[in-house]
Design a protein around this motif. Structure first.
Motif, PDB file in Angstrom:
ATOM      1  N   VAL A 397      38.108  46.100  40.081  1.00 12.17           N
ATOM      2  CA  VAL A 397      39.564  46.220  40.027  1.00 12.17           C
ATOM      3  C   VAL A 397      40.238  45.249  40.990  1.00 12.17           C
ATOM      4  N   ALA A 398      39.856  45.299  42.264  1.00 11.23           N
ATOM      5  CA  ALA A 398      40.526  44.468  43.267  1.00 11.23           C
ATOM      6  C   ALA A 398      40.272  42.985  43.017  1.00 11.23           C
ATOM      7  N   LYS A 399      39.014  42.621  42.735  1.00 10.48           N
ATOM      8  CA  LYS A 399      38.701  41.224  42.490  1.00 10.48           C
ATOM      9  C   LYS A 399      39.392  40.717  41.238  1.00 10.48           C
ATOM     10  N   LEU A 400      39.381  41.523  40.185  1.00 11.61           N
ATOM     11  CA  LEU A 400      40.028  41.097  38.946  1.00 11.61           C
ATOM     12  C   LEU A 400      41.528  40.942  39.142  1.00 11.61           C
ATOM     13  N   ARG A 401      42.147  41.854  39.897  1.00  9.68           N
ATOM     14  CA  ARG A 401      43.586  41.793  40.093  1.00  9.68           C
ATOM     15  C   ARG A 401      43.983  40.533  40.868  1.00  9.68           C
ATOM     16  N   SER A 402      43.260  40.234  41.944  1.00  8.62           N
ATOM     17  CA  SER A 402      43.598  39.047  42.729  1.00  8.62           C
ATOM     18  C   SER A 402      43.314  37.768  41.961  1.00  8.62           C
ATOM     19  N   ARG A 403      42.196  37.735  41.257  1.00  4.22           N
ATOM     20  CA  ARG A 403      41.859  36.554  40.465  1.00  4.22           C
ATOM     21  C   ARG A 403      42.880  36.326  39.351  1.00  4.22           C
ATOM     22  N   LEU A 404      43.224  37.381  38.650  1.00  8.72           N
ATOM     23  CA  LEU A 404      44.152  37.247  37.533  1.00  8.72           C
ATOM     24  C   LEU A 404      45.528  36.800  38.013  1.00  8.72           C
ATOM     25  N   ALA A 405      46.003  37.339  39.134  1.00  8.35           N
ATOM     26  CA  ALA A 405      47.308  36.938  39.652  1.00  8.35           C
ATOM     27  C   ALA A 405      47.323  35.461  40.027  1.00  8.35           C
ATOM     28  N   ALA A 406      46.259  34.983  40.673  1.00  9.00           N
ATOM     29  CA  ALA A 406      46.207  33.582  41.084  1.00  9.00           C
ATOM     30  C   ALA A 406      46.088  32.646  39.877  1.00  9.00           C
ATOM     31  N   MET A 407      45.213  32.985  38.937  1.00  8.79           N
ATOM     32  CA  MET A 407      45.000  32.113  37.786  1.00  8.79           C
ATOM     33  C   MET A 407      46.199  32.133  36.847  1.00  8.79           C
ATOM     34  N   ALA A 408      46.851  33.283  36.690  1.00  3.50           N
ATOM     35  CA  ALA A 408      48.037  33.346  35.833  1.00  3.50           C
ATOM     36  C   ALA A 408      49.179  32.531  36.418  1.00  3.50           C
ATOM     37  N   ALA A 409      49.344  32.570  37.742  1.00  2.00           N
ATOM     38  CA  ALA A 409      50.391  31.767  38.373  1.00  2.00           C
ATOM     39  C   ALA A 409      50.116  30.278  38.212  1.00  2.00           C
ATOM     40  N   GLU A 410      48.852  29.891  38.256  1.00  2.00           N
ATOM     41  CA  GLU A 410      48.510  28.476  38.092  1.00  2.00           C
ATOM     42  C   GLU A 410      48.806  27.985  36.682  1.00  2.00           C
ATOM     43  N   LEU A 411      48.579  28.818  35.681  1.00  2.02           N
ATOM     44  CA  LEU A 411      48.811  28.425  34.292  1.00  2.02           C
ATOM     45  C   LEU A 411      50.220  28.754  33.814  1.00  2.02           C
ATOM     46  N   GLY A 412      51.028  29.419  34.640  1.00  2.00           N
ATOM     47  CA  GLY A 412      52.389  29.753  34.245  1.00  2.00           C
ATOM     48  C   GLY A 412      52.475  30.881  33.237  1.00  2.00           C
ATOM     49  N   VAL A 413      51.535  31.807  33.265  1.00  2.00           N
ATOM     50  CA  VAL A 413      51.542  32.948  32.355  1.00  2.00           C
ATOM     51  C   VAL A 413      52.108  34.156  33.098  1.00  2.00           C
ATOM     52  N   PRO A 414      53.190  34.767  32.633  1.00  2.00           N
ATOM     53  CA  PRO A 414      53.731  35.953  33.319  1.00  2.00           C
ATOM     54  C   PRO A 414      52.751  37.113  33.256  1.00  2.00           C
ATOM     55  N   LEU A 415      52.666  37.847  34.353  1.00  2.00           N
ATOM     56  CA  LEU A 415      51.774  38.992  34.464  1.00  2.00           C
ATOM     57  C   LEU A 415      52.596  40.217  34.820  1.00  2.00           C
ATOM     58  N   ILE A 416      52.485  41.265  34.003  1.00  2.00           N
ATOM     59  CA  ILE A 416      53.259  42.487  34.190  1.00  2.00           C
ATOM     60  C   ILE A 416      52.296  43.627  34.471  1.00  2.00           C
ATOM     61  N   ALA A 417      52.554  44.357  35.553  1.00  2.00           N
ATOM     62  CA  ALA A 417      51.741  45.511  35.930  1.00  2.00           C
ATOM     63  C   ALA A 417      52.462  46.786  35.521  1.00  2.00           C
ATOM     64  N   VAL A 418      51.731  47.725  34.951  1.00  2.00           N
ATOM     65  CA  VAL A 418      52.301  48.982  34.484  1.00  2.00           C
ATOM     66  C   VAL A 418      51.559  50.135  35.137  1.00  2.00           C
TER      67      VAL A 418
END
Length: 535
Positions: A397-418
């Protein structure tokens, strides 16, 4: 049904505030490695003393004490080395305090759970939100409660006194020293790892200085030089007490960004460390970046969403349009979390990059649960459900969340947490069966991804209720797809029109008329309409 907790509103996840890149120091000579070990051991011993002094000060530490600690270290190293050591010590002490508070909260939750279950009659069944009483394990759990209470009292006493317990090099590696045979290590191999973990060769950057760092300097062409501490100045092979390594670095990832910072003398922090297992040395460069402007939630919802359900071995995803209707076939991005830590990290990155490329190709945002299993995997809560505890403990969970936030910001993909509340349960209840056919078997995880996406879009998870049929031919057709809020004739509250056998009930006063709370949770469907045919 028990009382449901309030579901938090979705939000756009902010991007990272810093980046780090790493490169291997190749072609080091034997003298280079010896100098790095001597510098690391010397500074590591200073860092250990400084950490002991900081832990001894506890809550009485202030700015004057920090300055005194730095003054003591400066004479044995340099002003910049002392600043890096004291800052690293401060960060490590703060991390230990946060971990201690999390441990206190975990123990408090365990004490509450065990005490509640012991207060119930023996063998009483539990509900959907609270476990029942103990049976055969009542005596063992009463002893367990006393153990948890004793631990809680000790940790609370340390917390109030400002006492933390920190091991430089890692507590896990320290414990491994007593189990070398089980770990498959010799004493020499363990000693090499222990010494490598306790070395300190890292320096913070400083804007305006040459190449952004005076202590560990890396030129644009990749030359690495170190300002030696005062007791080791005799090892210098360059002017002004510096030692130049034979290795050259070239950062493959973000190399242009690093070169731009170095060329303009902006701050870059460096860390040199050894991997004793592979026998390699690495240089890590890190710097802060300005926070990216967060995309408004309305703009992220404009073109639809990809709902993603996180599991122990795969990511289940489904694309939804802006109205919350699933489009196409479900997606699955698998990963294998067995093996070494580097292998697990690579598996997570490969799964995330495939997901991000799909989202970027279709111009969609990603919706993911804001998961935190910190208090969910204790044996006090789940009892003998060892398989379930192992399942949620294995989810990255923690690794995926940090990785996804960093990689999504690099590619310009919005990430929404629910909010993750009830997504799996309501997704399976409302979407698994309707999307299952003879050619496709929809899983519970895929149905949960639809629930996650609909919650991120602001729609209720429950599907729309189909209108009453004229007859078995269904000439009106099914209208169970989600419509936009402004669509004319959309389904809303339907008043109850009394039928021939219920003329005593006035229109609009039915038991469920005007009550659409079930749109936001599982429960009753909207009340069917009884048509009156006027003759």
């Amino acid at each position: 049904m028990g009382v449901l907790r309030e579901v938090a509103a979705p939000f756009v996840v902010p991007g990272p505030s810093g980046v780090a890149v790493r490169d291997r120091l190749k072609h080091l000579t034997a003298d280079d490695e010896q100098v790095l070990r001597l510098v690391g051991d010397h500074l590591g011993s200073l860092a250990s003393r400084d950490l002991k002094a900081r832990c001894t000060a506890g809550l009485d530490h202030d700015g004057d004490a920090w300055a005194e600690r730095k003054r003591v270290l400066t004479g044995q190293s340099s002003s910049r080395w002392a600043g890096s050591i004291t800052k690293a010590t401060h960060d490590q002490w703060g991390l230990a305090r946060r971990a201690q508070l999390a441990h206190v909260q975990s123990l408090e939750a365990g004490v509450r759970t065990v005490a509640h279950r012991l207060s119930l009659p023996v063998g009483e069944k539990g509900g959907g939100h609270a476990p029942g009483g103990y049976r055969r394990e009542w005596h063992a759990k009463s002893r367990r409660l006393r153990v948890l209470q004793d631990r809680l009292e000790a940790v609370q006493a340390d917390w109030q006194a400002g006492i933390v317990h920190v091991v430089r090099g890692g507590k896990q590696l320290l414990t491994t020293r007593h189990h070398l045979r089980a770990a498959g290590l010799s004493e020499a191999a363990w000693r090499a790892r222990w010494q490598a973990g306790r070395r300190f060769v890292q320096a913070d950057g400083e804007s305006g200085k040459r190449y952004g760092n005076e202590t560990i300097r890396v030129t644009p062409d990749g030359e690495v030089s170190i300002k030696l501490p005062a007791p080791l100045a005799y090892l210098a092979n360059a002017p002004h007490g510096r030692y130049v390594l034979a290795a050259r670095v070239a950062f493959a990832h973000r190399g242009e960004q690093w070169a731009d910072r170095v060329a303009t003398n902006r701050a870059v922090a460096y860390r040199i460390h050894e991997d004793p297992v592979r026998g390699r040395w690495y240089l890590t460069a890190s710097w802060t970046i300005p926070p990216a402007l967060a995309v408004p939630l309305s703009a992220a919802r404009a073109h639809g969403m990809i709902g993603v359900d996180t599991n122990a071995d795969h990511l289940a995803a489904w694309r939804l349009d802006q109205h919350g209707n699933p489009i196409g076939a479900p997606l699955r991005f698998g990963y294998d979390l067995s093996g070494t830590a580097s292998h697990r990290d690579a598996q997570v990155r490969h799964a995330l990059i495939r997901l991000l490329h799909f989202a970027r190709r279709h111009g969609l945002a990603i919706a993911i649960e804001d998961l935190d299993f910190g208090a969910e995997k204790t044996r006090e809560k789940h009892g003998r459900r060892k398989r379930f505890r192992k399942l949620i403990s294995g989810m990255p969970v923690a690794k995926l969340r940090s990785r996804l936030a960093a990689m999504a910001a690099e590619l310009g993909v919005p990430l929404i947490a629910v909010d993750p509340a009830y997504t799996s349960r309501w997704g399976a209840q409302h979407w698994q069966k309707p999307l299952t056919s003879k050619n496709r078997n929809t899983t519970r995880h895929e149905a949960a991804s639809i629930a996650i996406g609909r919650r991120a879009l602001g729609h209720p998870i429950r599907r729309r209720t189909a209108p009453p049929h004229d007859d078995q031919s269904d000439r009106r057709g099914h209208r169970t797809a989600q419509a936009g809020p402004g669509a004319p004739g959309r389904e809303g509250t339907r008043p109850r029109i009394p039928g021939p056998r219920t003329r005593c009930v006035p229109p609009g006063c039915g038991a469920k008329a005007g009550d659409q709370c079930a749109q936001h949770r599982s429960g009753h469907a909207a009340e069917p309409v009884q048509l009156i045919l006027s003759l």
